[in-house]
Design an enzyme around this catalytic site. Structure first.
Site, PDB file in Angstrom:
ATOM      1  N   SER A   1       1.145  -1.625  -0.166  1.00 28.60           N
ATOM      2  CA  SER A   1      -0.264  -0.080   0.011  1.00 28.60           C
ATOM      3  C   SER A   1       1.030   0.980   0.012  1.00 28.60           C
ATOM      4  CB  SER A   1      -0.856  -0.052   1.404  1.00 28.60           C
ATOM      5  OG  SER A   1      -1.819   1.024   0.665  1.00 28.60           O
TER       6      SER A   1
ATOM      7  N   GLU B   1      -2.179  -3.122  -7.615  1.00 24.56           N
ATOM      8  CA  GLU B   1      -3.585  -3.167  -6.612  1.00 24.56           C
ATOM      9  C   GLU B   1      -4.088  -2.238  -6.149  1.00 24.56           C
ATOM     10  OE1 GLU B   1      -3.808  -3.282  -3.159  1.00 24.56           O
ATOM     11  OE2 GLU B   1      -1.704  -2.277  -2.990  1.00 24.56           O
TER      12      GLU B   1
ATOM     13  N   HIS C   1      -5.343  -5.667  -1.185  1.00 26.63           N
ATOM     14  CA  HIS C   1      -6.081  -5.913   0.327  1.00 26.63           C
ATOM     15  C   HIS C   1      -7.020  -6.292   0.668  1.00 26.63           C
ATOM     16  CE1 HIS C   1      -4.000  -2.079  -0.089  1.00 26.63           C
ATOM     17  NE2 HIS C   1      -3.616  -1.502   1.272  1.00 26.63           N
TER      18      HIS C   1
END
Length: 300
Positions: free
Chosen positions: A117, A207, A275
């Site tokens: 992230s 992602e 996630h």
């Protein structure tokens, strides 16, 4: 250009080694998740220490820039710490990289760095000097991983090879390159900055979470306008959770087909990372083979 053979892989871990948790991004929200992660680390034979200011808060940040920078420097320089894992993502890691010669620090202290992230900023900066990192769970998500994913992480840390991951192939042959994982939004924000590594000969793994389809479209269009896909050999797509649009919107899958389908490179979607679900580790800089006929990502 990051040559495939020139990557520096940090030393493998040994039983009894200490892993340190740091908070370079957002403020901690779930102490219980950290406690569960400590139990998991102990069960694998490692000590988990929490670094300086790990639970500090400064607005939405996990402490001031100075506190978070101090903690990150200590994590790399302290010889007792054999690997570093982010406590959580959020936002703020890129702010730490405005100061100090981080490329020298990363080169002089080539420890494993684990996270995803917002940690993309650190992972990409290390990739500029060919230091491998692990795109994978942070401390607050570690306990959510299934047993096979945890085994994959800890086996790799001790030096084992990685089995392939299976997704959905788009049917456009194979490609080999060096693996560069990223959160799409974070990576898009640092394109063209000193944090961006070269994108030649890359298998790009992307992602994200909570990005509406039109926002994903906007980001991919920026990559296209910048020519950022020109050296990319293939694209591995993980989970894009919470990416719902308004009525009559395209789905995020339709956006990917529209914006990536004409690139003429192998693409595999629905791979188990990202996630809100299993987040299988992806070692940065590792040579991989992406097979868009079989839908596999193989670690060579």
């Amino acid at each position: 250009m990051n040559a495939l053979a020139s990557w520096k892989k940090p030393p493998s871990l040994q039983p009894g080694d200490t892993i340190v948790g740091v908070s370079p991004s957002g403020a901690i929200k779930d102490i219980t998740a950290v406690e569960k992660a400590q139990e998991i680390m102990r069960s694998q034979g490692y000590n988990l220490e929490l670094g300086k200011h790990w639970n500090a808060q400064y607005g939405y940040l996990g402490g001031t820039d100075e506190q978070r920078r101090e903690a990150l420097l200590e994590a790399f320089k302290n010889p007792n710490y054999k690997a570093i894992i982010a406590v959580r993502g959020g936002y703020g890691a890129a702010r730490l990289l405005e100061e100090k010669d981080w490329e020298t620090i990363f080169t002089n202290y080539p420890k494993w760095l684990i996270g995803f992230s917002d940690i993309t900023s650190l992972i990409w900066k290390r990739a500029k000097v060919n230091i491998s990192s692990i795109h994978g769970p942070v401390l607050t998500t570690l306990a959510q991983e299934p047993d096979w994913s945890l085994k994959r992480l800890f086996n790799y840390l001790k030096g084992d090879s990685l089995p392939p991951l299976q997704g959905q192939g788009w049917g456009n042959g194979q490609a080999e390159g060096w693996l560069l994982p990223a959160n799409l939004a974070v990576a898009t924000n640092i394109l063209g900055t000193p944090l961006q590594p070269p994108l030649n000969n890359v298998i790009l793994a992307l992602e994200d979470v909570g990005e509406a389809p039109y926002r994903v479209d906007r980001m991919l269009t920026q990559w296209r306008l910048m020519g950022a896909f020109s050296g990319v050999k293939g694209i591995a797509l993980g989970r894009f959770s919470g990416s719902n649009g308004p009525p009559n919107s395209w789905t995020v899958e339709e956006v990917f087909r529209d914006r990536l389908g004409d690139l003429g490179i192998p693409i595999v979607s629905d791979l188990p990372f990202g996630h809100d679900g299993v987040n299988a580790i992806l070692p940065v800089g590792m040579t991989v083979r992406l097979d868009s006929d079989q839908g596999s990502l193989e670690f060579i």
